[in-house]
Scaffold this motif. Structure first.
Motif, PDB file in Angstrom:
ATOM      1  N   VAL A  45       0.833  -1.203   0.000  1.00 31.53           N
ATOM      2  CA  VAL A  45       0.000   0.000   0.000  1.00 31.53           C
ATOM      3  C   VAL A  45       0.867   1.251   0.000  1.00 31.53           C
ATOM      4  O   VAL A  45       0.574   2.225  -0.706  1.00 31.53           O
ATOM      5  CB  VAL A  45      -0.957  -0.015   1.200  1.00 31.53           C
ATOM      6  N   LEU A  46       1.939   1.253   0.768  1.00 34.62           N
ATOM      7  CA  LEU A  46       2.859   2.385   0.763  1.00 34.62           C
ATOM      8  C   LEU A  46       3.418   2.609  -0.632  1.00 34.62           C
ATOM      9  O   LEU A  46       3.472   3.746  -1.123  1.00 34.62           O
ATOM     10  CB  LEU A  46       3.989   2.142   1.762  1.00 34.62           C
ATOM     11  N   ALA A  47       3.820   1.547  -1.296  1.00 35.62           N
ATOM     12  CA  ALA A  47       4.367   1.658  -2.651  1.00 35.62           C
ATOM     13  C   ALA A  47       3.330   2.216  -3.619  1.00 35.62           C
ATOM     14  O   ALA A  47       3.676   2.955  -4.556  1.00 35.62           O
ATOM     15  CB  ALA A  47       4.870   0.306  -3.133  1.00 35.62           C
ATOM     16  N   ASN A  48       2.066   1.895  -3.411  1.00 32.65           N
ATOM     17  CA  ASN A  48       1.008   2.412  -4.271  1.00 32.65           C
ATOM     18  C   ASN A  48       0.871   3.917  -4.113  1.00 32.65           C
ATOM     19  O   ASN A  48       0.758   4.655  -5.114  1.00 32.65           O
ATOM     20  CB  ASN A  48      -0.307   1.709  -3.948  1.00 32.65           C
ATOM     21  N   TRP A  49       0.870   4.392  -2.869  1.00 29.08           N
ATOM     22  CA  TRP A  49       0.827   5.843  -2.633  1.00 29.08           C
ATOM     23  C   TRP A  49       2.045   6.520  -3.265  1.00 29.08           C
ATOM     24  O   TRP A  49       1.937   7.586  -3.882  1.00 29.08           O
ATOM     25  CB  TRP A  49       0.809   6.117  -1.132  1.00 29.08           C
ATOM     26  N   VAL A  50       3.212   5.910  -3.088  1.00 31.97           N
ATOM     27  CA  VAL A  50       4.445   6.487  -3.640  1.00 31.97           C
ATOM     28  C   VAL A  50       4.366   6.568  -5.158  1.00 31.97           C
ATOM     29  O   VAL A  50       4.734   7.587  -5.761  1.00 31.97           O
ATOM     30  CB  VAL A  50       5.669   5.670  -3.189  1.00 31.97           C
ATOM     31  N   SER A  51       3.882   5.523  -5.806  1.00 27.98           N
ATOM     32  CA  SER A  51       3.793   5.514  -7.268  1.00 27.98           C
ATOM     33  C   SER A  51       2.880   6.624  -7.769  1.00 27.98           C
ATOM     34  O   SER A  51       3.206   7.326  -8.733  1.00 27.98           O
ATOM     35  CB  SER A  51       3.290   4.158  -7.756  1.00 27.98           C
ATOM     36  N   ALA A  75       5.855  16.062  10.321  1.00 25.78           N
ATOM     37  CA  ALA A  75       6.237  14.648  10.282  1.00 25.78           C
ATOM     38  C   ALA A  75       4.950  13.840  10.367  1.00 25.78           C
ATOM     39  O   ALA A  75       4.326  13.740  11.423  1.00 25.78           O
ATOM     40  CB  ALA A  75       7.175  14.319  11.440  1.00 25.78           C
ATOM     41  N   HIS A  76       4.549  13.244   9.256  1.00 27.42           N
ATOM     42  CA  HIS A  76       3.207  12.685   9.097  1.00 27.42           C
ATOM     43  C   HIS A  76       3.301  11.547   8.094  1.00 27.42           C
ATOM     44  O   HIS A  76       4.254  11.476   7.298  1.00 27.42           O
ATOM     45  CB  HIS A  76       2.292  13.805   8.561  1.00 27.42           C
ATOM     46  N   TRP A  77       2.323  10.634   8.119  1.00 22.35           N
ATOM     47  CA  TRP A  77       2.392   9.524   7.154  1.00 22.35           C
ATOM     48  C   TRP A  77       2.368  10.022   5.725  1.00 22.35           C
ATOM     49  O   TRP A  77       3.014   9.433   4.853  1.00 22.35           O
ATOM     50  CB  TRP A  77       1.287   8.517   7.428  1.00 22.35           C
ATOM     51  N   ARG A  78       1.671  11.115   5.441  1.00 13.63           N
ATOM     52  CA  ARG A  78       1.652  11.646   4.075  1.00 13.63           C
ATOM     53  C   ARG A  78       3.019  12.222   3.687  1.00 13.63           C
ATOM     54  O   ARG A  78       3.429  12.125   2.528  1.00 13.63           O
ATOM     55  CB  ARG A  78       0.565  12.699   3.926  1.00 13.63           C
ATOM     56  N   SER A  79       3.733  12.790   4.631  1.00 18.44           N
ATOM     57  CA  SER A  79       5.077  13.307   4.338  1.00 18.44           C
ATOM     58  C   SER A  79       6.001  12.201   3.843  1.00 18.44           C
ATOM     59  O   SER A  79       6.844  12.416   2.964  1.00 18.44           O
ATOM     60  CB  SER A  79       5.699  13.939   5.594  1.00 18.44           C
ATOM     61  N   ALA A 124      -4.283  17.682   1.995  1.00 22.67           N
ATOM     62  CA  ALA A 124      -5.201  17.598   3.133  1.00 22.67           C
ATOM     63  C   ALA A 124      -4.741  16.438   4.008  1.00 22.67           C
ATOM     64  O   ALA A 124      -4.640  15.308   3.542  1.00 22.67           O
ATOM     65  CB  ALA A 124      -6.630  17.385   2.650  1.00 22.67           C
ATOM     66  N   LEU A 125      -4.466  16.699   5.282  1.00 27.03           N
ATOM     67  CA  LEU A 125      -3.900  15.673   6.148  1.00 27.03           C
ATOM     68  C   LEU A 125      -4.883  14.588   6.588  1.00 27.03           C
ATOM     69  O   LEU A 125      -4.473  13.441   6.763  1.00 27.03           O
ATOM     70  CB  LEU A 125      -3.250  16.328   7.376  1.00 27.03           C
ATOM     71  N   PRO A 126      -6.172  14.867   6.790  1.00 22.35           N
ATOM     72  CA  PRO A 126      -7.078  13.802   7.233  1.00 22.35           C
ATOM     73  C   PRO A 126      -7.105  12.625   6.264  1.00 22.35           C
ATOM     74  O   PRO A 126      -7.108  12.803   5.038  1.00 22.35           O
ATOM     75  CB  PRO A 126      -8.443  14.501   7.295  1.00 22.35           C
ATOM     76  N   ALA A 127      -7.150  11.417   6.819  1.00 20.96           N
ATOM     77  CA  ALA A 127      -7.035  10.210   6.000  1.00 20.96           C
ATOM     78  C   ALA A 127      -8.168  10.068   4.996  1.00 20.96           C
ATOM     79  O   ALA A 127      -7.959   9.557   3.893  1.00 20.96           O
ATOM     80  CB  ALA A 127      -6.978   8.986   6.900  1.00 20.96           C
ATOM     81  N   LEU A 128      -9.375  10.490   5.349  1.00 22.38           N
ATOM     82  CA  LEU A 128     -10.535  10.280   4.493  1.00 22.38           C
ATOM     83  C   LEU A 128     -10.894  11.507   3.658  1.00 22.38           C
ATOM     84  O   LEU A 128     -11.973  11.544   3.053  1.00 22.38           O
ATOM     85  CB  LEU A 128     -11.739   9.856   5.343  1.00 22.38           C
ATOM     86  N   ALA A 129     -10.012  12.483   3.601  1.00 20.95           N
ATOM     87  CA  ALA A 129     -10.297  13.697   2.830  1.00 20.95           C
ATOM     88  C   ALA A 129     -10.461  13.378   1.350  1.00 20.95           C
ATOM     89  O   ALA A 129      -9.691  12.597   0.790  1.00 20.95           O
ATOM     90  CB  ALA A 129      -9.179  14.713   3.018  1.00 20.95           C
ATOM     91  N   ARG A 130     -11.465  13.965   0.717  1.00 15.68           N
ATOM     92  CA  ARG A 130     -11.682  13.802  -0.718  1.00 15.68           C
ATOM     93  C   ARG A 130     -11.335  15.074  -1.483  1.00 15.68           C
ATOM     94  O   ARG A 130     -11.260  15.069  -2.710  1.00 15.68           O
ATOM     95  CB  ARG A 130     -13.138  13.411  -0.986  1.00 15.68           C
TER      96      ARG A 130
END
Length: 243
Positions: A45-51, A75-79, A124-130
């Motif tokens: 899943v991380l690789a998918n976001w990175v791609s 410092a955040h998972w999106r970063s 947008a930092l929230p996980a479910l943001a659209r």
């Protein structure tokens, strides 16, 4: 001479080693719209976001070796996936005050995105943001939450970085690609490392953990007692700056 390990290779090795094992776990105990979040990303899943992020950088911003990408994010998972995406295209990450002057700016601030003279991505930092709730204040920026999903799940770089190319510029110091991934042998094999604090340090420590087939638990928290959490997450090393 030992061939240096590049960040993109670290990610690829994690996917090859165990694509389903959690590699990035995020907790947010701070105030704001993301309070209470727990996010867990496997290597796949991380690789998918990175791609997706790397395709956006390469296709929309023509980013590659020689391009600077400012990470104006906590410092955040999106970063972390934006950092890996930047290194996947071979560009240079800029953090701190100098991030605003980078060729491409990745930021959670509508004002910073609107004021940037080049390409800007509004996160947008929230996980479910659209979509970013203030995207209208930065009409020239890419609304990441709305547009990232349209980019491909596989990434192929147009150019690869050289080991001497600058991978990370922070606090006036440049770190080359060939010196970015530094393994701390005292962490042991496959450590599970708790991290918190400064973005630059979190980026470096994340790579160090992943390079030895490990994983990280990244937190934004002002809680004094997190022993139960660290135990439940199987943390083997607490490397938080606040610890």
């Amino acid at each position: 001479m030992t061939t240096p390990t590049l960040p993109a290779e670290v990610l690829a090795r994690m996917v090859a080693s165990d694509p389903g094992r959690p590699r990035l776990t995020w907790y947010d105990d701070g105030p704001g719209p993301t309070a209470g979040e727990r996010i867990e990303l496997s290597a796949r899943v991380l690789a998918n976001w990175v791609s997706k992020a790397a395709n956006l950088l390469q296709d929309d911003a023509a980013a590659g070796p020689g391009t600077t990408v400012g990470l104006d994010l906590p410092a955040h998972w999106r970063s972390l996936y934006w950092a890996l995406a930047t290194w996947s295209v071979g560009a240079t990450i800029v953090v701190g005050a100098a991030a605003a002057g980078a060729d491409v700016l990745v930021t959670d601030s509508p004002a910073a995105a609107a004021g940037h003279g080049g390409d800007a991505v509004l996160v947008a930092l929230p996980a479910l943001a659209r979509s970013h709730p203030e995207a209208g204040d930065a009409p020239g920026a890419v609304d990441e939450a709305r547009e990232l999903a349209t980019h491909g799940d596989l990434f192929s770089p147009m150019s690869d970085p050289e080991p001497g190319d600058v991978a990370l510029a922070a606090r006036g110091d440049d770190t080359a690609y060939g010196h970015l991934v530094v393994v701390d042998q005292s962490w042991g094999p496959a450590p599970r490392v708790a991290l918190a604090g400064d973005l630059e340090q979190v980026l470096r420590q994340s790579l160090a953990a992943w390079a030895v087939d490990g994983s990280i638990v990244l937190m934004r928290s002002d809680r004094a007692d997190l022993a139960d959490r660290l135990a439940s997450e199987g943390v083997t090393l607490d490397a938080r700056e606040t610890a």
